[in-house]
Scaffold this motif. Structure first.
Motif, mmCIF file in Angstrom:
data_model
loop_
_atom_site.group_PDB
_atom_site.id
_atom_site.type_symbol
_atom_site.label_atom_id
_atom_site.label_comp_id
_atom_site.label_asym_id
_atom_site.label_seq_id
_atom_site.Cartn_x
_atom_site.Cartn_y
_atom_site.Cartn_z
ATOM 1 N N GLN A 116 2.411 3.123 -2.102
ATOM 2 C CA GLN A 116 2.152 4.152 -3.107
ATOM 3 C C GLN A 116 0.826 4.870 -2.840
ATOM 4 O OE1 GLN A 116 2.493 2.827 -7.145
ATOM 5 N NE2 GLN A 116 2.530 4.903 -7.935
ATOM 6 N N ASN A 117 -0.209 4.112 -2.484
ATOM 7 C CA ASN A 117 -1.501 4.731 -2.161
ATOM 8 C C ASN A 117 -1.398 5.620 -0.925
ATOM 9 O OD1 ASN A 117 -3.027 3.604 -4.271
ATOM 10 N ND2 ASN A 117 -3.292 1.714 -3.134
ATOM 11 N N TYR B 138 -1.288 18.923 0.074
ATOM 12 C CA TYR B 138 -1.530 19.937 -0.954
ATOM 13 C C TYR B 138 -2.760 20.771 -0.606
ATOM 14 C CZ TYR B 138 -2.833 21.955 -5.448
ATOM 15 O OH TYR B 138 -3.194 22.817 -6.439
ATOM 16 N N TRP C 259 0.796 -1.233 0.000
ATOM 17 C CA TRP C 259 0.000 0.000 0.000
ATOM 18 C C TRP C 259 0.828 1.283 0.000
ATOM 19 C CZ3 TRP C 259 -5.253 1.195 0.112
ATOM 20 C CH2 TRP C 259 -6.105 0.099 0.009
ATOM 21 N N ALA D 267 1.288 7.119 0.246
ATOM 22 C CA ALA D 267 2.065 8.315 -0.107
ATOM 23 C C ALA D 267 1.217 9.292 -0.910
ATOM 24 C CB ALA D 267 3.314 7.906 -0.903
ATOM 25 N N ASN D 268 0.428 8.796 -1.857
ATOM 26 C CA ASN D 268 -0.430 9.666 -2.667
ATOM 27 C C ASN D 268 -1.489 10.361 -1.809
ATOM 28 O OD1 ASN D 268 0.939 9.096 -5.032
ATOM 29 N ND2 ASN D 268 -0.479 7.509 -5.666
ATOM 30 N N MET D 269 -2.103 9.627 -0.887
ATOM 31 C CA MET D 269 -3.102 10.237 -0.006
ATOM 32 C C MET D 269 -2.481 11.336 0.850
ATOM 33 S SD MET D 269 -5.586 7.165 1.331
ATOM 34 C CE MET D 269 -4.293 5.995 1.687
ATOM 35 N N ASN D 270 -1.293 11.070 1.375
ATOM 36 C CA ASN D 270 -0.643 12.071 2.221
ATOM 37 C C ASN D 270 -0.246 13.309 1.420
ATOM 38 O OD1 ASN D 270 -0.806 10.814 4.760
ATOM 39 N ND2 ASN D 270 0.863 9.454 4.199
ATOM 40 N N THR D 271 0.264 13.106 0.224
ATOM 41 C CA THR D 271 0.616 14.237 -0.630
ATOM 42 C C THR D 271 -0.623 15.039 -0.997
ATOM 43 O OG1 THR D 271 2.490 12.996 -1.516
ATOM 44 C CG2 THR D 271 1.748 14.888 -2.794
ATOM 45 N N HIS D 272 -1.693 14.343 -1.327
ATOM 46 C CA HIS D 272 -2.964 14.984 -1.680
ATOM 47 C C HIS D 272 -3.479 15.840 -0.518
ATOM 48 C CE1 HIS D 272 -6.963 15.156 -3.664
ATOM 49 N NE2 HIS D 272 -7.425 15.106 -2.431
#
Length: 92
Positions: free
Chosen positions: A59-60, A70, A57, A62-67
């Motif tokens: 990548q998911n 932002y 998980w 990391a993407n959620m945290n970056t999102h």
């Protein structure tokens, strides 16, 4: 989070407008509380996950945290522009 926990997620209506149009000033505190609950639940799930699950998980997550970072930055920027940001209660 349901998928992360091995559960079947709820069906999505496909209408994302409700995300942006279903709140007002009166419901703001409730909205903030719900966000805090979801993020705290994610923190708990990730903390308790084993390394194999985290590897699957990463990548998911990391993407959620970056999102989220932002959009948090957008909120802070807009509140600073409108003069409604209190640096004593958050980022200076």
């Amino acid at each position: 989070m349901a998928k992360f926990k091995g559960e079947t997620p709820e069906k999505f209506s496909g209408n994302n407008d409700e995300t942006f149009n279903s709140f007002d000033e009166k419901s703001w505190d409730k909205t903030v509380k719900q966000l805090d609950e979801v993020l705290s639940a994610w923190e708990k799930e990730i903390k308790n996950a084993d390394e194999t699950k985290l590897k699957d998980w990463y990548q998911n997550i990391a993407n959620m945290n970056t999102h989220n970072a932002y959009h948090t930055g957008q909120i802070i920027f807009l509140r600073k522009l409108q003069g409604s940001w209190n640096p004593e209660k958050g980022v200076k």
